[in-house]
Motif scaffolding. Structure first.
Motif, short mmCIF file in Angstrom:
data_model
loop_
_atom_site.label_atom_id
_atom_site.label_comp_id
_atom_site.label_asym_id
_atom_site.label_seq_id
_atom_site.Cartn_x
_atom_site.Cartn_y
_atom_site.Cartn_z
N SER A 4 -39.82 -70.15 22.06
CA SER A 4 -38.51 -69.67 22.50
C SER A 4 -38.54 -68.15 22.72
CB SER A 4 -37.44 -70.05 21.46
OG SER A 4 -36.17 -69.60 21.87
N MET A 5 -39.16 -67.40 21.78
CA MET A 5 -39.24 -65.94 21.93
C MET A 5 -40.03 -65.59 23.19
SD MET A 5 -39.87 -64.57 18.05
CE MET A 5 -38.92 -65.24 16.70
N CYS A 6 -41.11 -66.34 23.41
CA CYS A 6 -41.95 -66.08 24.58
C CYS A 6 -41.14 -66.29 25.87
CB CYS A 6 -43.16 -67.02 24.51
SG CYS A 6 -44.41 -66.70 25.72
N LEU A 7 -40.36 -67.37 25.93
CA LEU A 7 -39.54 -67.62 27.13
C LEU A 7 -38.49 -66.53 27.30
CD1 LEU A 7 -38.86 -71.50 27.12
CD2 LEU A 7 -40.80 -70.25 28.05
N HIS A 8 -37.84 -66.13 26.20
CA HIS A 8 -36.83 -65.06 26.29
C HIS A 8 -37.44 -63.76 26.81
CE1 HIS A 8 -34.10 -67.63 24.00
NE2 HIS A 8 -33.14 -66.79 24.32
N GLU A 9 -38.66 -63.47 26.36
CA GLU A 9 -39.31 -62.23 26.80
C GLU A 9 -39.73 -62.32 28.27
OE1 GLU A 9 -40.34 -59.12 24.99
OE2 GLU A 9 -38.48 -59.98 24.24
N GLU A 69 -41.57 -55.28 18.60
CA GLU A 69 -40.40 -55.17 19.47
C GLU A 69 -39.61 -56.48 19.48
OE1 GLU A 69 -43.52 -54.86 20.32
OE2 GLU A 69 -43.97 -56.22 21.97
N MET A 70 -40.30 -57.61 19.33
CA MET A 70 -39.59 -58.90 19.28
C MET A 70 -38.90 -59.08 17.94
SD MET A 70 -41.80 -61.83 21.10
CE MET A 70 -43.15 -61.46 22.16
N ARG A 71 -39.56 -58.58 16.87
CA ARG A 71 -38.95 -58.70 15.54
C ARG A 71 -37.57 -58.05 15.52
NH1 ARG A 71 -43.05 -56.64 11.08
NH2 ARG A 71 -44.67 -57.04 12.59
N SER A 72 -37.48 -56.86 16.12
CA SER A 72 -36.19 -56.17 16.08
C SER A 72 -35.16 -56.86 16.96
CB SER A 72 -36.35 -54.70 16.44
OG SER A 72 -37.04 -54.59 17.65
N LYS A 73 -35.62 -57.55 18.01
CA LYS A 73 -34.67 -58.22 18.91
C LYS A 73 -34.24 -59.60 18.42
CE LYS A 73 -36.74 -57.46 23.12
NZ LYS A 73 -37.06 -57.82 24.50
N TYR A 74 -35.17 -60.34 17.82
CA TYR A 74 -34.93 -61.77 17.60
C TYR A 74 -34.78 -62.20 16.15
CZ TYR A 74 -36.37 -61.85 22.49
OH TYR A 74 -36.47 -61.61 23.84
N LEU A 75 -34.90 -61.23 15.21
CA LEU A 75 -34.72 -61.57 13.80
C LEU A 75 -33.54 -60.79 13.25
CD1 LEU A 75 -38.41 -61.33 12.47
CD2 LEU A 75 -37.20 -63.39 13.22
N ARG A 123 -34.10 -63.97 9.33
CA ARG A 123 -33.67 -65.23 9.95
C ARG A 123 -33.79 -65.10 11.47
NH1 ARG A 123 -28.73 -66.50 7.24
NH2 ARG A 123 -27.89 -64.86 8.56
N VAL A 124 -34.33 -66.14 12.09
CA VAL A 124 -34.40 -66.18 13.55
C VAL A 124 -32.97 -66.23 14.08
CG1 VAL A 124 -35.14 -67.63 15.50
CG2 VAL A 124 -36.64 -67.34 13.51
N ASN A 125 -32.66 -65.39 15.08
CA ASN A 125 -31.25 -65.28 15.49
C ASN A 125 -30.80 -66.45 16.37
OD1 ASN A 125 -31.95 -64.72 18.13
ND2 ASN A 125 -31.58 -62.52 17.98
N ALA A 126 -29.50 -66.51 16.59
CA ALA A 126 -28.89 -67.66 17.26
C ALA A 126 -29.38 -67.81 18.70
CB ALA A 126 -27.37 -67.51 17.24
N GLU A 127 -29.67 -66.69 19.32
CA GLU A 127 -30.13 -66.73 20.72
C GLU A 127 -31.45 -67.51 20.83
OE1 GLU A 127 -30.75 -62.73 21.95
OE2 GLU A 127 -31.24 -63.29 24.02
N ILE A 128 -32.35 -67.27 19.89
CA ILE A 128 -33.65 -67.96 19.90
C ILE A 128 -33.48 -69.41 19.46
CG2 ILE A 128 -35.92 -68.02 18.74
CD1 ILE A 128 -35.57 -65.85 20.95
N LYS A 129 -32.61 -69.65 18.49
CA LYS A 129 -32.41 -71.01 17.96
C LYS A 129 -31.71 -71.92 18.97
CE LYS A 129 -31.76 -72.17 13.75
NZ LYS A 129 -30.98 -72.51 12.55
N ARG A 130 -30.87 -71.33 19.81
CA ARG A 130 -29.98 -72.10 20.68
C ARG A 130 -30.72 -73.14 21.54
NH1 ARG A 130 -28.38 -71.64 25.58
NH2 ARG A 130 -29.59 -69.73 25.86
N ILE A 131 -31.93 -72.83 21.95
CA ILE A 131 -32.64 -73.77 22.84
C ILE A 131 -33.69 -74.60 22.09
CG2 ILE A 131 -32.22 -72.43 24.94
CD1 ILE A 131 -35.16 -71.43 24.74
N VAL A 132 -33.61 -74.57 20.75
CA VAL A 132 -34.59 -75.33 19.94
C VAL A 132 -33.87 -76.44 19.17
CG1 VAL A 132 -36.35 -75.17 18.13
CG2 VAL A 132 -36.01 -73.24 19.69
N ARG A 133 -34.42 -77.65 19.22
CA ARG A 133 -33.89 -78.79 18.45
C ARG A 133 -35.00 -79.38 17.60
NH1 ARG A 133 -30.43 -76.87 20.80
NH2 ARG A 133 -28.90 -77.68 22.26
N PHE A 134 -34.65 -79.88 16.41
CA PHE A 134 -35.66 -80.50 15.54
C PHE A 134 -35.34 -81.97 15.29
CE2 PHE A 134 -35.91 -75.97 14.45
CZ PHE A 134 -37.27 -75.76 14.64
#
Ligand code: SAM
Length: 290
Positions: A132-137, A178-184, A193-204
């Motif tokens: 998810s982080m990779c796609l956002h970047e 740079e991703m840590r500061s954006k996505y955690l 905690r992984v933020n909502a933006e990254i979690k939003r497109i992930v399902r378990f």
């Protein structure tokens, strides 16, 4: 083998109980447990012996393999799985995702088609969240389209951790700064905690790779890394055609560094980079309707 001082249940696993438990783990989850793993299996099942109040590993086996032992079987498999995972593990796959896969995904998404990625054996979530982080970047636009990353695992306990998406300093050290500061974000207890933006497109979802796969559509990419290494050759060979059916005609599959598609299934996939494969015949980058 002698009873170790730390064996709180006071029980030692004998070869017969070990063989019976190993056979059950293979049947249930495909896990291959050679005799050299007996001490590890004993230590991983010790807490199950205590929790179920069974007197020894032989009676534990009889309980767990009985009709009444169905829910304990899940807990036994949970205790026996190896869940080690890291963010951006085997980083060359994320480079490939960014440079080779994302352009195709963007083209699809812009055509109004769905984009699906499957992390099969996702453990505590680092793999699907890295995707998810990779796609956002790589393509922020993609993440506002019909894009989903499915993370599945046989182990319900590890999926709870994946859902919680909370990791300690050492665990997040694999995420570029740079991703840590954006996505955690801080979880208020000293963890991240992984933020909502990254979690939003992930399902378990809980899913045993040896049983039915209820997903209807196909995936553009499957990450099944460091999972089949625990299975024998026959189990691995049975999975490749199923994975092929679950990727699109242009789809990708990424395996762990010591895993390979069996020779018997090489007609279904084309090697394309380090432990990466595409559907055979995908050759061109043309996007067709699935
Ligand atoms: C070592 S972890 C790999 C995690 C992640 N893919 C990575 O490479 O970092 C292996 C995962 O496979 C899961 N697993 C083992 N057998 C399975 C099965 N039969 N079906 C689904 N998942 C399974 C385990 O529960 C564990 O979480």
């Amino acid at each position: 083998m002698t009873t170790s001082a730390s064996d709180t249940a006071g029980q030692v696993m004998d070869k017969k109980s070990f063989a019976a438990i190993a056979a059950l783990a293979k049947e249930e989850a495909g896990l291959v447990l050679p005799e050299g793993k007996m001490t590890m299996v004993q230590s991983r099942l010790r807490k199950r012996l205590l929790a179920t109040g069974q007197a020894n590993y032989d009676s534990y086996y009889r309980f767990v393999s009985s009709a009444d032992g169905a829910s304990e079987r899940r807990l036994m498999i949970s205790a026996l799985t190896t869940n080690v995972s890291h963010f951006f593990r085997e980083s060359h796959h994320f480079d490939m995702l960014r440079t080779k896969v994302v352009p195709l995904l963007l083209q699809k998404a812009r055509n109004g088609q769905r984009v699906r990625i499957w992390s099969a054996g996702c453990s505590s979530g680092q793999e699907p969240y890295s995707i998810s982080m990779c796609l956002h970047e790589a393509a922020p636009e993609l993440t506002s389209r019909d894009v989903l990353i499915l993370g599945t695992d046989i182990d319900p306990a590890i999926l709870e951790k994946a859902e919680a998406a909370t990791y300690n300093d050492q665990q997040v050290s694999g995420i570029p700064n740079e991703m840590r500061s954006k996505y955690l974000e801080p979880d208020g207890r000293g963890q991240h905690r992984v933020n909502a933006e990254i979690k939003r497109i992930v399902r378990f979802r809980e899913l045993n790779l040896l049983r039915d796969w209820p997903m209807k559509g196909q995936f553009d990419a499957i990450f099944c890394r460091n999972v089949v290494i625990y299975f024998d050759a026959a189990t691995q060979a049975s999975l490749w055609p199923r994975f092929r059916q679950h990727i699109t005609k242009e789809g990708w599959i990424f395996l762990g560094h010591s895993e390979r598609i069996s020779d018997s299934a090489l007609h279904l996939f084309e090697p394309n980079g380090m432990t990466a494969y595409r559907a055979a015949g995908s050759g061109s980058s043309a996007i067709k309707k699935d």
